[in-house]
Design an enzyme around this catalytic site. Structure first.
Site, short mmCIF file in Angstrom:
data_model
loop_
_atom_site.label_atom_id
_atom_site.label_comp_id
_atom_site.label_asym_id
_atom_site.label_seq_id
_atom_site.Cartn_x
_atom_site.Cartn_y
_atom_site.Cartn_z
N HIS A 206 0.83 -1.22 0.00
CA HIS A 206 0.00 0.00 0.00
C HIS A 206 0.86 1.26 0.00
O HIS A 206 1.91 1.33 0.61
CB HIS A 206 -0.99 -0.01 1.17
N ASN A 207 0.38 2.23 -0.77
CA ASN A 207 0.99 3.55 -0.89
C ASN A 207 2.37 3.54 -1.55
O ASN A 207 3.11 4.52 -1.49
CB ASN A 207 1.08 4.25 0.47
#
Length: 344
Positions: A241-242
């Site tokens: 994520h991210n």
């Protein structure tokens, strides 16, 4: 149905290549330099295969100008033979027809928007508020969740899952089994037990990206996970994520980037390599296969880590010695401090 083929002259004109030899030589397929036949086109890009050229039966060979000197056959001259071969070979790739329309077995939420110029295959599911734009192909068994966008000319080959808040640019190609927008791995420890952190972001994929089979790209915790334009991911890759991957970068199979890592533009990540979370890799970095990036990289170049393969007996001996390195270093420092050597 067999391809009628193309003459060497037609290919030279179409792809702005030089021509040596018989311009009327016709090819209807491609092959390797060693195995191509008279009706096939091959290429010579790596000098170590130069010895195969004279014995090759290929009807036409794509090569550099210097390799064509003294060659008796028909050659197409390119500055980059491999790129030229890639463009030419696309002419011979069979492409199944995907007529516009929605298969009767597809399940589409009433709030979803599907262009009449898109193809939606069998047993596809499209969730609420999602949009499929003109020219997109959604292959059989794909699942598109809520609030997703599939841009113009995208192709989801088969069994692709867009979980939620996934936005694809134009001409994105996603191979079977890939999952985009699943929960990121966000956890907090409280009173001895894990507490799940909601993943409220999404995934943004730029134009002309390609995502391999069974690759997973997690949605962001707050902001989005991002692939800029023309990023190429091989099979079985994990993107946390991210993560942010810059334009024109490529990652080979079984590599991974942990949460919030930032990879620059024109980077190459080798197979099985890993980038730890919250690190930054600048533009134009090559990380060789099976390497682990444990600190940020701020200078372009080629980076490697790990221990070369050796026979098991040698490995066991060296592994035992690894444990002694700290003690050896301490003894060495102690010996040096008592020697009277001032370093001059």
């Amino acid at each position: 149905m067999d391809s009628p083929g193309h003459t060497a002259r037609e290919l030279a004109e179409r792809f702005a290549l030089g021509l040596h030899g018989d311009g009327e030589a016709r090819v209807s397929g491609v092959g390797t330099l060693a195995k191509a036949g008279p009706a096939q086109l091959a290429f010579l890009a790596n000098p170590k295969y130069r010895s195969q050229l004279d014995a090759s039966a290929a009807g036409v060979v794509v090569m550099r100008e210097q390799d064509a000197a003294g060659y008796a056959g028909t050659a197409l001259i390119a500055r980059d033979p491999y790129s030229a071969f890639a463009k030419i070979s696309a002419l011979f790739e069979p492409r199944p027809e995907r007529p516009p329309g929605i298969h009767a077995s597809a399940a589409i939420d009433p709030s979803a928007e599907v262009s009449p110029a898109a193809h939606v295959g069998a047993f596809v599911s499209i969730g609420a508020r999602s949009r499929v734009e003109a020219g997109a192909t959604i292959g059989p068994g794909c699942v598109i969740g809520e609030d997703c966008t599939v841009g113009e000319g995208c192709e989801l080959v088969a069994r692709v899952t867009l979980v939620t808040r996934v936005r694809l640019g134009q001409r994105v190609l996603i191979h079977p089994g890939a999952v985009l927008g699943a929960d990121g791995f966000g956890l907090a420890m409280e009173a001895g037990r894990w507490l799940k952190v909601p993943q409220l972001g999404g995934v943004r994929i730029g134009d002309d990206c390609e995502i391999g089979a069974n690759t997973c790209i997690d949605r962001g915790a707050i902001e989005d996970t991002v692939l800029e334009e023309d990023v190429r991911l091989d099979n079985q890759i994990q993107i946390g994520h991210n993560v942010h991957i810059g334009a024109h970068s490529a990652m080979a199979g079984c590599s991974a980037a942990a949460g919030s890592a930032k990879i620059g533009r024109y980077c190459l990540i080798g197979g099985g390599a890993g980038v730890l979370g919250h690190l930054e890799v600048c533009d134009k970095v090559t990380v060789t296969a099976m390497s682990l990036v444990t600190s940020s990289i701020r200078e372009p170049g080629e980076y490697s880590s790990g221990t070369p393969l050796m026979d098991n007996r040698s490995w066991r001996k060296n592994a035992a010695r690894f444990k002694q390195l700290d003690a050896i270093a301490r003894r060495t420092r102690g010996s040096g401090s008592g020697s009277g050597d001032d370093g001059a």
